[in-house]
Design a protein around this motif. Structure first.
Motif, mmCIF file in Angstrom:
data_model
loop_
_atom_site.group_PDB
_atom_site.id
_atom_site.type_symbol
_atom_site.label_atom_id
_atom_site.label_comp_id
_atom_site.label_asym_id
_atom_site.label_seq_id
_atom_site.Cartn_x
_atom_site.Cartn_y
_atom_site.Cartn_z
ATOM 1 N N UNK A 1 59.722 -97.973 -36.286
ATOM 2 C CA UNK A 1 59.948 -97.241 -35.191
ATOM 3 C C UNK A 1 61.123 -96.925 -34.685
ATOM 4 N N UNK A 2 61.591 -96.876 -34.303
ATOM 5 C CA UNK A 2 62.724 -96.159 -33.047
ATOM 6 C C UNK A 2 62.766 -95.465 -32.242
ATOM 7 N N UNK A 3 62.938 -96.404 -31.115
ATOM 8 C CA UNK A 3 62.412 -95.135 -29.521
ATOM 9 C C UNK A 3 62.867 -94.023 -29.321
ATOM 10 N N UNK A 4 62.137 -93.093 -28.689
ATOM 11 C CA UNK A 4 62.574 -92.140 -28.656
ATOM 12 C C UNK A 4 63.131 -91.262 -30.076
ATOM 13 N N UNK A 5 62.803 -91.458 -31.168
ATOM 14 C CA UNK A 5 63.886 -90.942 -31.947
ATOM 15 C C UNK A 5 62.200 -89.704 -33.216
ATOM 16 N N UNK A 6 61.434 -91.433 -33.296
ATOM 17 C CA UNK A 6 60.080 -91.369 -34.334
ATOM 18 C C UNK A 6 59.059 -91.483 -33.497
ATOM 19 N N UNK A 7 59.664 -91.443 -32.611
ATOM 20 C CA UNK A 7 58.125 -91.932 -31.298
ATOM 21 C C UNK A 7 58.631 -91.351 -29.816
ATOM 22 N N UNK A 8 57.677 -90.696 -28.806
ATOM 23 C CA UNK A 8 58.082 -89.935 -28.108
ATOM 24 C C UNK A 8 58.507 -90.705 -27.249
ATOM 25 N N UNK A 9 59.339 -90.154 -26.073
ATOM 26 C CA UNK A 9 59.533 -90.599 -24.616
ATOM 27 C C UNK A 9 59.164 -89.722 -23.560
ATOM 28 N N UNK A 10 58.678 -89.855 -22.137
ATOM 29 C CA UNK A 10 58.230 -89.511 -20.992
ATOM 30 C C UNK A 10 59.425 -89.166 -20.477
ATOM 31 N N UNK A 11 59.791 -88.392 -19.620
ATOM 32 C CA UNK A 11 60.940 -88.319 -18.971
ATOM 33 C C UNK A 11 60.459 -87.720 -17.250
ATOM 34 N N UNK A 12 60.484 -88.477 -16.045
ATOM 35 C CA UNK A 12 59.833 -87.498 -15.045
ATOM 36 C C UNK A 12 61.316 -87.510 -13.680
ATOM 37 N N UNK A 13 61.275 -85.895 -13.195
ATOM 38 C CA UNK A 13 62.492 -85.786 -12.317
ATOM 39 C C UNK A 13 62.169 -84.842 -11.363
ATOM 40 N N UNK A 14 63.184 -85.231 -11.010
ATOM 41 C CA UNK A 14 63.147 -84.398 -9.042
ATOM 42 C C UNK A 14 64.229 -83.460 -9.087
ATOM 43 N N UNK A 15 64.752 -82.760 -7.853
ATOM 44 C CA UNK A 15 65.649 -82.446 -7.349
ATOM 45 C C UNK A 15 66.971 -82.956 -7.904
ATOM 46 N N UNK A 16 67.931 -82.683 -8.612
ATOM 47 C CA UNK A 16 69.127 -82.609 -9.205
ATOM 48 C C UNK A 16 68.815 -84.099 -10.234
ATOM 49 N N UNK A 17 67.810 -84.478 -10.186
ATOM 50 C CA UNK A 17 68.023 -85.321 -12.104
ATOM 51 C C UNK A 17 68.137 -85.026 -12.607
ATOM 52 N N UNK A 18 69.487 -85.737 -13.538
ATOM 53 C CA UNK A 18 70.362 -85.215 -14.357
ATOM 54 C C UNK A 18 70.697 -85.255 -15.957
ATOM 55 N N UNK A 19 70.996 -85.172 -16.602
ATOM 56 C CA UNK A 19 70.864 -86.238 -17.780
ATOM 57 C C UNK A 19 72.499 -85.238 -18.200
ATOM 58 N N UNK A 20 73.383 -86.080 -18.959
ATOM 59 C CA UNK A 20 74.860 -85.314 -19.267
ATOM 60 C C UNK A 20 74.572 -85.056 -20.183
ATOM 61 N N UNK A 21 75.401 -83.848 -21.072
ATOM 62 C CA UNK A 21 76.065 -83.321 -22.305
ATOM 63 C C UNK A 21 75.904 -84.062 -23.170
ATOM 64 N N UNK A 22 75.264 -84.239 -24.594
ATOM 65 C CA UNK A 22 75.104 -85.328 -25.810
ATOM 66 C C UNK A 22 74.709 -84.633 -26.825
ATOM 67 N N UNK A 23 75.399 -86.096 -27.631
ATOM 68 C CA UNK A 23 74.912 -85.447 -29.335
ATOM 69 C C UNK A 23 73.684 -86.703 -29.797
ATOM 70 N N UNK A 24 72.509 -85.633 -30.158
ATOM 71 C CA UNK A 24 71.342 -86.414 -30.067
ATOM 72 C C UNK A 24 71.387 -87.774 -31.554
ATOM 73 N N UNK A 25 70.175 -88.883 -31.240
ATOM 74 C CA UNK A 25 71.043 -90.188 -31.822
ATOM 75 C C UNK A 25 70.716 -89.252 -33.738
#
Length: 211
Positions: A167-191
């Protein structure tokens, strides 16, 4: 197969797909179809599920779900060059996160259209650092949902888990994300340059940039 093709050309525009109920049943086949249309060349694509499809019957029972390590996103910089510092905060429930996001200093500003909202985002990026509930292990999909269930998409990644017990967390298992106004995640390449799939369960629309 259904594609909103107007004014879309592979490699230059983000494509939007509207599969029928029948098409939506076969995840792998539909992804292959999207690739055949050149959707992957733009860096992302949007899929609008059939109207009566729902991944969860109700969201009234998730208030007590714990976000173990919310982060405060402190941004510094100007003129398009920014640095973000993530400060880990104490655990909080979804109810507490929602209550915080609705406070005057954190809630969405008034806006006429997306262009105005985008301008306000970049203009105010360094003020009132938002919270972001990232990398919460789990899924909100009901267990009996078979179509596009992020917890089991029946891809080769499921084989890695089922046959090797890896099991590789966030790769073959799901993740949840909770955001609000201006929550951001930078440009990136996936694993490992894998695709990423994201479903917006509720709340305000998300904005994505691709290059």
């Amino acid at each position: 197969m259904s594609t909103d093709t107007a004014a879309q050309s592979a490699g230059s525009r983000i494509m939007t797909f509207t599969p029928s109920k029948e098409e939506f049943k076969d995840f792998n086949r539909y992804i292959a179809y999207m690739e055949s249309q050149g959707a992957h060349k733009a860096g992302m694509a949007k899929v609008i599920p059939p109207k009566d499809w729902k991944p969860r019957r109700t969201y009234d029972d998730i208030d007590d779900l714990v976000i173990p390590a919310p982060i405060q996103q402190v941004v510094t910089g100007q003129s398009g060059l920014f640095t973000q510092y993530n400060i880990q905060k104490k655990p909080m429930t979804v109810h507490e996160f929602r209550k915080t996001s609705n406070m005057d200093k954190f809630c969405n500003p008034r806006y006429v259209d997306f262009d105005e909202l985008e301008r306000k985002f970049w203009k105010n990026l360094t003020f009132n650092p938002p919270l972001y509930g990232a990398d919460v292990s789990g899924t909100l999909y009901d267990p009996d949902v078979t179509e596009w269930n992020i917890g089991r998409l029946n891809t080769i990644l499921d084989t890695v888990e089922n046959e090797s017990g890896i099991k590789i967390k966030g790769v073959n298992t799901p993740y949840l994300y909770f955001g609000m106004w201006k929550s951001a995640f930078a440009w990136h390449t996936e694993d490992m340059d894998l695709y990423s799939i994201n479903y917006l369960h509720f709340g305000e629309p998300k904005s994505w940039y691709s290059r």
